[in-house]
Design an enzyme around this catalytic site. Structure first.
Site, PDB file in Angstrom:
ATOM      1  N   LYS A 135      23.496  91.863  62.845  1.00  0.00           N
ATOM      2  CA  LYS A 135      22.006  92.384  62.452  1.00  0.00           C
ATOM      3  C   LYS A 135      20.901  91.692  61.255  1.00  0.00           C
ATOM      4  O   LYS A 135      21.103  91.861  60.330  1.00  0.00           O
ATOM      5  CB  LYS A 135      22.112  94.160  61.801  1.00  0.00           C
ATOM      6  CG  LYS A 135      20.633  94.590  62.569  1.00  0.00           C
ATOM      7  CD  LYS A 135      20.672  95.499  61.642  1.00  0.00           C
ATOM      8  CE  LYS A 135      18.871  96.669  61.674  1.00  0.00           C
ATOM      9  NZ  LYS A 135      18.429  95.082  60.795  1.00  0.00           N
ATOM     10  N   GLN A 147      13.082  96.481  59.969  1.00  0.00           N
ATOM     11  CA  GLN A 147      12.256  97.702  60.137  1.00  0.00           C
ATOM     12  C   GLN A 147      11.211  98.127  59.093  1.00  0.00           C
ATOM     13  O   GLN A 147      11.810  98.276  58.215  1.00  0.00           O
ATOM     14  CB  GLN A 147      13.466  98.765  61.038  1.00  0.00           C
ATOM     15  CG  GLN A 147      13.772  98.436  62.362  1.00  0.00           C
ATOM     16  CD  GLN A 147      15.081  97.288  62.371  1.00  0.00           C
ATOM     17  OE1 GLN A 147      16.078  97.255  61.384  1.00  0.00           O
ATOM     18  NE2 GLN A 147      15.793  97.118  63.350  1.00  0.00           N
ATOM     19  N   SER A 173      23.380  93.835  57.850  1.00  0.00           N
ATOM     20  CA  SER A 173      21.841  94.167  57.348  1.00  0.00           C
ATOM     21  C   SER A 173      22.085  93.597  55.788  1.00  0.00           C
ATOM     22  O   SER A 173      22.176  92.084  55.861  1.00  0.00           O
ATOM     23  CB  SER A 173      21.466  95.524  57.899  1.00  0.00           C
ATOM     24  OG  SER A 173      20.448  95.357  57.622  1.00  0.00           O
TER      25      SER A 173
END
Length: 489
Positions: free
Chosen positions: A333, A337, A308
């Site tokens: 990733k 979110q 991420s």
């Protein structure tokens, strides 16, 4: 506007803000509502998105269950289950719902110390999969690795559980024991870890100066205060005359989008891209740097546990600042979110994937990861699985536990002569020599005491920086770049 916060499940006593990316997002209409009947509740929800027929169908299901099920029901549990079902139907391991209790735990401040095993997990195809162990945590020290699938905890299977329920079984108070079985790619049998839960250190940045003026900054996750801490440590190193920097984001599961942008701006020249965020309508929000480049070389250390925000930093520094990436392919990733924590009005929370992020050149690394410029593997003993303490290993046995013991013996200086899993006389001799050094009964049999002593010796070996291939290659790369730069003057 929602607060910027990270959105992951850390397997700790409170599910922390710490891990996967989140970003600023506008509030949605308040979905809170209450009523004595299923129809009333769903009528309230219908005003905020459900069509009449949809509300009727869900309300009918709720009424039928409540009227006919042979046991008393918990309405809150049913409603939570319905929302969980919606989230699970998305097929997205990073979008999920938290009821009142887990949401309250999730909202705990990231400034404190928390107790657990210290690993970020997600739900993938019904399995609880480790994204990354937190550096220095009990999970990390025990040997839990990124992409391990957790099968059971203390004999209780996690199969079929939603992520909240699985995390509830994994977490626990300091000092309590978690016997965890995992399935690891490349192994035929589940691996068992006995982990003693402990306080998880949430200090996210540490730094030191190596010889020849090479600075090392480790970032364990991108939390709300990480940007300020990074700047503090970077300034200290620069004040000491640093001539090159190694940034270590191995086993860093990610963090807050704004924080990683802030850190990247310390190295990316003004106007060059750091990251792009693309919404469902394919509209891209580009984040150019407002900072400036550094006069010294930079390398980034990464591995399969770098996810991420770590991948955003690696991509930005590689593509826009000329940094060299060293280590292993990253986790992969590439989504963003946000958490909706006020709309339900009852303390529950919804975490939703709202966009995907792209590297400066427009690549989407989701489920692929970022490849290093210089692939460097750690020694085989860095990834060896613990020995099953329920078994006693001795001459003429064969199997993966014997192979793991042989790898450990070789690593700590005792020569078994082979690492193929067959317990021959040379292996027996190596075990006896190790046992004598540890003042154990030198019978050449690997029992619980010998296995534990062997693993403890191995951990000491792994923790010695001189055995860290990736770190050493990163430092060497910096020194070579410094030397090249000096030769051109």
């Amino acid at each position: 506007m929602l607060r910027k916060r990270t959105v992951v499940f850390l397997v700790v006593a409170a599910m922390l803000c710490g891990g996967l990316l989140t970003m600023m997002f506008t509030q949605l209409p308040n979905l809170a509502g209450s009523s004595a009947s299923g129809e009333g509740l769903l009528a309230s929800i219908a005003k905020n998105g459900l069509e009449q027929e949809e509300a009727k169908k869900i309300g009918t299901a709720l009424d039928l269950i409540e009227s006919n099920y042979y046991k008393d029901i918990d309405r809150d549990k049913l409603v939570d289950g319905a929302i969980n079902g919606m989230m699970e139907s998305l097929g997205d391991p990073y979008s999920n719902y938290m009821g009142k209790v887990p949401a309250a735990q999730f909202e705990e401040s990231i400034e404190g110390s928390f107790s657990g095993i210290g690993a970020e997990v997600s739900s993938v195809d019904g399995n609880v999969v480790v994204v990354s162990p937190i550096k220095g945590s009990p999970a990390d020290k025990a040997g839990i690795r990124a992409k391990d699938a957790i099968l059971s905890v203390n004999g209780e299977s996690l199969q079929g559980l939603d992520l909240n329920a699985a995390v509830a079984k994994i977490k626990g108070p300091k000092g309590s024991k978690a016997v965890i079985k995992v399935k690891r790619a490349g192994t035929s049998e589940p691996i068992e870890f006995v982990i003693i839960r402990d306080n998880v250190n949430l200090e996210t940045v540490s730094a030191r100066m190596e010889s020849n003026k090479v600075g090392i900054i480790e970032i364990s996750q991108f939390s709300l205060n990480t940007g300020d801490r990074f700047k503090e440590e970077l300034k200290k190193l620069e004040a000491q005359g640093m001539e090159g920097l190694v940034i270590d984001v191995r086993n860093n599961p990610g963090g807050v989008l704004a924080v990683v942008i802030d850190i990247a701006e310390q190295f990316v020249p003004k106007g060059k891209l750091i990251v792009q965020v693309e919404d469902k309508d394919k509209k891209r929000e580009k984040h150019p740097s407002n900072g400036e480049s550094k006069p010294y070389p930079v390398t980034v250390l990464m591995n399969k546990g770098s996810a991420s925000a770590s991948e955003i930093l690696a991509g930005a520094l590689q593509q826009s600042a000329g940094a060299v990436l060293i280590g292993e392919n990253t986790f992969g990733k590439g989504t963003v979110q946000t958490s909706f924590e006020k709309q339900f009005g009852d303390g529950s929370l919804l975490k939703v994937t709202i966009a995907k992020w792209l590297t400066p050149n427009g690549s989407w690394i989701h489920e692929k990861g970022i490849k290093p410029d210089l692939k460097v593997d750690q020694p085989d003993y860095f990834l060896v699985a613990p020995i099953d303490k329920k078994k006693t290993l001795k001459y003429d046995m064969n199997g993966s536990d014997v192979m793991n013991a042989q790898i450990m013996l070789e690593a700590v200086g005792y020569k078994p002569g082979r690492k193929d899993g067959y317990f021959d006389r040379a292996t027996e001799k190596a075990v006896k020599s190790f046992q004598s050094s540890q003042k154990l009964k030198a019978d050449g049999v690997v029992n619980t005491a010998t296995a534990e002593a062997l693993e403890a010796a191995l951990i000491k070996k792994i923790q010695d920086p001189k055995n860290d291939n990736q770190l050493n290659r990163g430092i060497t790369e910096i020194r070579e770049e410094i030397a090249t730069k000096a030769s051109k003057k």
